[in-house]
Write a protein that holds these residues in place. Structure first.
Motif, PDB file in Angstrom:
ATOM      1  N   GLU A 218       2.255  10.883  -5.169  1.00 25.13           N
ATOM      2  CA  GLU A 218       0.897  10.859  -5.709  1.00 25.13           C
ATOM      3  C   GLU A 218       0.589   9.530  -6.371  1.00 25.13           C
ATOM      4  OE1 GLU A 218       0.072  15.543  -6.497  1.00 25.13           O
ATOM      5  OE2 GLU A 218       0.922  14.399  -8.159  1.00 25.13           O
ATOM      6  N   PHE A 219      -0.693   9.174  -6.300  1.00 26.62           N
ATOM      7  CA  PHE A 219      -1.200   7.930  -6.862  1.00 26.62           C
ATOM      8  C   PHE A 219      -2.460   8.263  -7.640  1.00 26.62           C
ATOM      9  CE2 PHE A 219       0.920   7.251  -2.899  1.00 26.62           C
ATOM     10  CZ  PHE A 219       1.662   6.094  -3.057  1.00 26.62           C
ATOM     11  N   LEU A 220      -2.615   7.717  -8.837  1.00 32.32           N
ATOM     12  CA  LEU A 220      -3.829   7.917  -9.621  1.00 32.32           C
ATOM     13  C   LEU A 220      -4.818   6.828  -9.235  1.00 32.32           C
ATOM     14  CD1 LEU A 220      -5.230   9.578 -11.825  1.00 32.32           C
ATOM     15  CD2 LEU A 220      -4.319   7.942 -13.489  1.00 32.32           C
TER      16      LEU A 220
ATOM     17  N   GLY B 226     -11.451   2.834  -4.882  1.00 28.07           N
ATOM     18  CA  GLY B 226     -10.960   2.666  -6.240  1.00 28.07           C
ATOM     19  C   GLY B 226      -9.707   1.833  -6.305  1.00 28.07           C
ATOM     20  N   ARG B 227      -9.143   1.779  -7.505  1.00 28.50           N
ATOM     21  CA  ARG B 227      -7.942   0.976  -7.770  1.00 28.50           C
ATOM     22  C   ARG B 227      -6.809   1.926  -8.160  1.00 28.50           C
ATOM     23  NH1 ARG B 227      -7.207  -4.321  -9.179  1.00 28.50           N
ATOM     24  NH2 ARG B 227      -9.445  -4.607  -9.263  1.00 28.50           N
ATOM     25  N   VAL B 228      -5.609   1.631  -7.680  1.00 28.61           N
ATOM     26  CA  VAL B 228      -4.429   2.417  -8.036  1.00 28.61           C
ATOM     27  C   VAL B 228      -4.028   2.070  -9.467  1.00 28.61           C
ATOM     28  CG1 VAL B 228      -2.022   2.921  -7.508  1.00 28.61           C
ATOM     29  CG2 VAL B 228      -3.631   2.464  -5.637  1.00 28.61           C
ATOM     30  N   LEU B 229      -4.064   3.059 -10.359  1.00 25.77           N
ATOM     31  CA  LEU B 229      -3.677   2.851 -11.753  1.00 25.77           C
ATOM     32  C   LEU B 229      -2.226   3.219 -12.012  1.00 25.77           C
ATOM     33  CD1 LEU B 229      -6.706   4.171 -13.835  1.00 25.77           C
ATOM     34  CD2 LEU B 229      -6.203   1.839 -13.121  1.00 25.77           C
ATOM     35  N   GLU B 230      -1.752   4.224 -11.282  1.00 26.18           N
ATOM     36  CA  GLU B 230      -0.390   4.692 -11.525  1.00 26.18           C
ATOM     37  C   GLU B 230       0.196   5.240 -10.234  1.00 26.18           C
ATOM     38  OE1 GLU B 230       1.952   7.590 -14.715  1.00 26.18           O
ATOM     39  OE2 GLU B 230      -0.207   7.336 -14.870  1.00 26.18           O
ATOM     40  N   VAL B 231       1.492   5.003 -10.058  1.00 26.13           N
ATOM     41  CA  VAL B 231       2.228   5.512  -8.900  1.00 26.13           C
ATOM     42  C   VAL B 231       3.294   6.461  -9.426  1.00 26.13           C
ATOM     43  CG1 VAL B 231       3.678   4.917  -6.933  1.00 26.13           C
ATOM     44  CG2 VAL B 231       1.840   3.353  -7.638  1.00 26.13           C
ATOM     45  N   PHE B 232       3.292   7.690  -8.923  1.00 31.46           N
ATOM     46  CA  PHE B 232       4.255   8.692  -9.370  1.00 31.46           C
ATOM     47  C   PHE B 232       5.450   8.730  -8.422  1.00 31.46           C
ATOM     48  CE2 PHE B 232       0.141   9.875 -11.034  1.00 31.46           C
ATOM     49  CZ  PHE B 232       0.435  10.124 -12.366  1.00 31.46           C
ATOM     50  N   ASP B 233       6.555   9.278  -8.890  1.00 26.77           N
ATOM     51  CA  ASP B 233       7.768   9.359  -8.076  1.00 26.77           C
ATOM     52  C   ASP B 233       7.556  10.250  -6.852  1.00 26.77           C
ATOM     53  OD1 ASP B 233       9.203   7.737  -9.815  1.00 26.77           O
ATOM     54  OD2 ASP B 233       9.971   9.429 -10.973  1.00 26.77           O
TER      55      ASP B 233
END
Length: 95
Positions: free
Chosen positions: A39-41, A16-23
């Motif tokens: 965490e990464f979405l 898949g593709r990384v949509l969001e990167v969390f702190d």
């Protein structure tokens, strides 16, 4: 395997593709030792899942938004949310 097909407490290989990167967060393990988790979405176009990276895996993977990844890992569930992590024997590959 599609993200929508992953099952809790089983190994999974997703792409898949990384949509969001969390702190990045620092947590204390049961042993009292401190470690980091980030965490990464990840989304495959039909479903999404959180990828949790721990400790040295965070810098080794070096992921950012829009990176395409293949994750060979293990699926867990925490507070009703499915997560995949590399685990002991898995791997993360940037495409």
């Amino acid at each position: 395997m599609k993200i929508s097909e992953v099952r809790v407490n089983e190994k999974a290989n997703i792409e898949g593709r990384v949509l969001e990167v969390f702190d990045e967060k620092v947590i204390v393990k049961k042993s009292g030792e401190q470690t980091s988790v980030k965490e990464f979405l990840i989304d495959d176009g039909n479903a999404s899942i959180l990828l949790a990276l721990w400790g040295d895996d965070i810098s080794t993977a070096n992921l950012g938004v829009d990176d395409e990844v293949i994750v060979d890992g293990y699926v867990t569930e925490y507070k009703g949310v499915k997560k995949i992590s590399k685990g002991k024997y898995g791997k993360i590959t940037k495409k």
